[in-house]
Design an enzyme around this catalytic site. Structure first.
Site, mmCIF file in Angstrom:
data_model
loop_
_atom_site.group_PDB
_atom_site.id
_atom_site.type_symbol
_atom_site.label_atom_id
_atom_site.label_comp_id
_atom_site.label_asym_id
_atom_site.label_seq_id
_atom_site.Cartn_x
_atom_site.Cartn_y
_atom_site.Cartn_z
ATOM 1 N N GLN A 255 -40.261 -19.978 -0.329
ATOM 2 C CA GLN A 255 -39.647 -21.270 0.022
ATOM 3 C C GLN A 255 -38.974 -21.232 1.397
ATOM 4 O O GLN A 255 -39.184 -22.124 2.221
ATOM 5 C CB GLN A 255 -38.612 -21.666 -1.047
ATOM 6 C CG GLN A 255 -37.980 -23.021 -0.811
ATOM 7 C CD GLN A 255 -36.655 -23.195 -1.561
ATOM 8 O OE1 GLN A 255 -36.133 -22.262 -2.162
ATOM 9 N NE2 GLN A 255 -36.128 -24.399 -1.513
ATOM 10 N N TYR B 291 -28.945 -14.914 -12.113
ATOM 11 C CA TYR B 291 -29.126 -15.244 -10.691
ATOM 12 C C TYR B 291 -27.787 -15.108 -9.958
ATOM 13 O O TYR B 291 -27.691 -14.454 -8.909
ATOM 14 C CB TYR B 291 -29.652 -16.680 -10.579
ATOM 15 C CG TYR B 291 -29.870 -17.197 -9.178
ATOM 16 C CD1 TYR B 291 -30.910 -16.734 -8.399
ATOM 17 C CD2 TYR B 291 -29.041 -18.190 -8.657
ATOM 18 C CE1 TYR B 291 -31.125 -17.240 -7.115
ATOM 19 C CE2 TYR B 291 -29.248 -18.698 -7.391
ATOM 20 C CZ TYR B 291 -30.287 -18.218 -6.623
ATOM 21 O OH TYR B 291 -30.496 -18.727 -5.359
HETATM 22 N N1 SER Z 1 -31.673 -23.374 -5.029
HETATM 23 C C1 SER Z 1 -31.173 -22.352 -5.912
HETATM 24 C C2 SER Z 1 -31.494 -22.656 -7.326
HETATM 25 O O1 SER Z 1 -31.461 -23.807 -7.675
HETATM 26 C C3 SER Z 1 -29.703 -22.185 -5.764
HETATM 27 O O2 SER Z 1 -29.398 -21.524 -4.599
HETATM 28 O O3 SER Z 1 -31.723 -21.771 -8.077
#
Ligand code: SER
Length: 318
Positions: free
Chosen positions: A12, A143
């Site tokens: 991305q 995450y």
């Molecule tokens: N764009 C990411 C997500 O939504 C967050 O940094 O996981």
């Protein structure tokens, strides 16, 4: 002279950052690192060298760094928040075991390293309004856990070994080039595809849920400007808050409707995405980035929406 390796060059951020870096430093000075199955294509393949660079393979990274005399690594390998919840072990392996490899290669070969953090590094008990630079970071997602570790480990390598590590906490990134995959903020990209295709948008995030967002051109600038910043001015190193705008779904919907009055949106809230979104800040305070390296965003909601619609229309109608 900068010699750069981008790990995750077809992802991305990587697909656009690699091009931006090649425009800035010369095509031959930027190696597009990729994993098999995600090879660079088109202009990305033609504009400079490429190499298989699996972040989980430290020896492979060392070989590339030595072969190309790399002095700067952009480490963009990561799983986004929703997909990481489905594959926590893999998220750790890429995000943290991989980061360890990158930092070791950087230590041995004196490279600077940029590894993005995220609004995902914050959690439910972080102050949500104007989230400060230095504050509580107790995320509940893998995450987020891996992003907090990323910040800490990167700072550790700077303090202990003098490795020039720097990074920002990215908000949701909006772009018409490479779609994100498996993130919580993805809806703010998907909504544009529906609008341009003339389809109704099914919104997985509830009305009123604000998150920070940024248009990709600003995000690319954040990467290069931070890496070029005078190190004497940096009080922080890893995890600068940066933001450009903050909105809930109904606000971006309304902005798109100003240009596409027939566009329709319906809410079908995804419980996982919603719980992640609610645990993240509503708006970041990015004054440390402004003060320490002159950060500022160029695009707000209206200018980003106008540009996204124009560019995506060109792309999808081409
Ligand atoms: N764009 C990411 C997500 O939504 C967050 O940094 O996981």
């Amino acid at each position: 002279m900068k010699k750069i390796l981008v790990i995750g060059s077809t992802g991305q951020i990587g697909s656009e950052l690699t091009t931006e870096l090649r425009n800035r430093y010369g095509g031959s000075n930027v190696v597009a690192g990729y994993i098999p199955g995600a090879e660079p294509k088109g202009a990305l393949a033609e504009s400079g060298p490429a190499a298989i660079a699996d972040v989980t393979n430290g020896e492979q990274l060392t070989d590339i760094v030595k072969q190309h005399n790399i002095d700067t690594i952009y480490n963009l390998a990561a799983l986004l928040s929703v997909v990481a919840e489905q594959k926590p072990r893999l998220a750790w392996k890429i995000g943290i075991d991989g980061l360890w490899n990158v930092l070791e290669v950087a230590r041995e070969n004196k490279c600077a390293v940029f590894t993005p953090s995220s609004i995902g590094s914050f959690g439910p008990n972080t102050p949500h309004e104007l989230t400060p630079q230095d504050t509580i970071q107790r995320p509940k997602t893998i995450y987020g856990v891996s992003k907090v570790c990323t910040e800490l480990l990167s700072d550790y390598y700077f303090t202990k070994y003098g490795v020039d590590t720097r990074s920002v906490r990215f908000p949701g990134l909006i772009s018409y080039v490479t779609p994100p995959g498996g993130g919580t903020t993805d809806y703010a990209v998907d909504i544009f595809y529906s609008a341009v295709r003339g389809e109704k948008f099914i919104c997985p995030i509830a009305k009123g849920t604000r998150m920070d967002m940024m248009y990709m051109p600003d995000a690319l600038r954040a990467c290069t400007e931070l890496m070029e910043a005078n190190p004497d001015k940096l009080i922080h190193r890893n995890g600068f808050n940066v933001t450009a705008m903050s909105f809930p779904p109904e606000k971006i919907y309304a902005e798109i409707r100003r240009r596409k009055p027939d566009f329709k949106m319906e809410y079908q809230v995804d419980p996982l995405k919603q719980s992640i979104a609610e645990s993240w800040p509503d708006s970041l305070d990015d004054s440390a980035a402004r003060e320490e390296w002159g950060w500022h965003a160029n695009f707000g909601l209206a200018s980003m929406t106008r540009d996204m619609l124009e560019k995506l229309e060109e792309k999808l109608n081409a």
